[in-house]
Design an enzyme around this catalytic site. Structure first.
Site, PDB file in Angstrom:
ATOM      1  N   GLY A   1      17.938  11.164   4.682  1.00 54.83           N
ATOM      2  CA  GLY A   1      18.475  10.531   3.416  1.00 54.83           C
ATOM      3  C   GLY A   1      18.541   9.021   3.368  1.00 54.83           C
ATOM      4  N   ASP A   2      19.006   8.569   4.398  1.00 58.55           N
ATOM      5  CA  ASP A   2      19.078   7.088   4.800  1.00 58.55           C
ATOM      6  C   ASP A   2      17.807   6.234   4.474  1.00 58.55           C
ATOM      7  OD1 ASP A   2      20.298   4.392   5.393  1.00 58.55           O
ATOM      8  OD2 ASP A   2      19.658   4.979   7.668  1.00 58.55           O
ATOM      9  N   GLY A   3      16.869   6.858   5.105  1.00 53.70           N
ATOM     10  CA  GLY A   3      15.373   6.436   5.060  1.00 53.70           C
ATOM     11  C   GLY A   3      14.879   6.392   3.781  1.00 53.70           C
TER      12      GLY A   3
END
Length: 140
Positions: free
Chosen positions: A19-21
């Site tokens: 999710g960060d990416g």
């Protein structure tokens, strides 16, 4: 043939990693569309959208506005409650854990192929950061 990841069995940290990416790609595209091109300028502006503090703020706003489904809240909690072996940089442990939950939510939406919902939430987050003037520019 690409093997699909079983997001339902994934721990919150793995979901947050994805999710960060994914959220960062939405933010980067938004900044490029705004006409920003210098790497230092892009990085500086991006941090206003993707910092742990901004993500925790966005989760609070989502909760306030009852935006998330019950299942989305469950995946947020999976990330928030996950045991991380890294520590918060420049923020409290609580803020860091909430931001991990935010990222896990985006990882879940991506890995479960909910692309329309993912784009909708990303747009809502970007618009909210700008409306609340978290990006350091003048309100529109």
């Amino acid at each position: 043939m690409e093997k699909n990841a079983d997001y339902q069995q994934m721990n919150g940290i793995a979901l947050a990693y994805m999710g960060d990416g994914i959220y960062e790609v939405f933010v980067r595209k938004h900044l490029l569309v705004q006409g920003l091109t210098r790497p230092t300028q892009l990085h500086h502006q991006a941090t206003h959208y993707v910092s742990a503090k901004a993500q925790a703020f966005l989760i609070d706003k989502m909760t306030e506005n009852d935006i998330l489904t019950e299942e989305e809240v469950d995946y947020f909690k999976r990330g928030r409650n996950a045991k991380s072996h890294t520590s918060a940089k420049n923020t409290s442990v609580i803020t860091y854990r909430i931001s991990t939950g935010f990222e896990a939510l985006f990882g879940y939406l991506f890995l479960s192929n909910q692309n329309d919902r993912l784009a909708e939430l990303a747009k809502w987050c970007i618009d909210t950061v700008e409306k609340e003037n978290l990006n350091g520019t003048t309100k529109k």
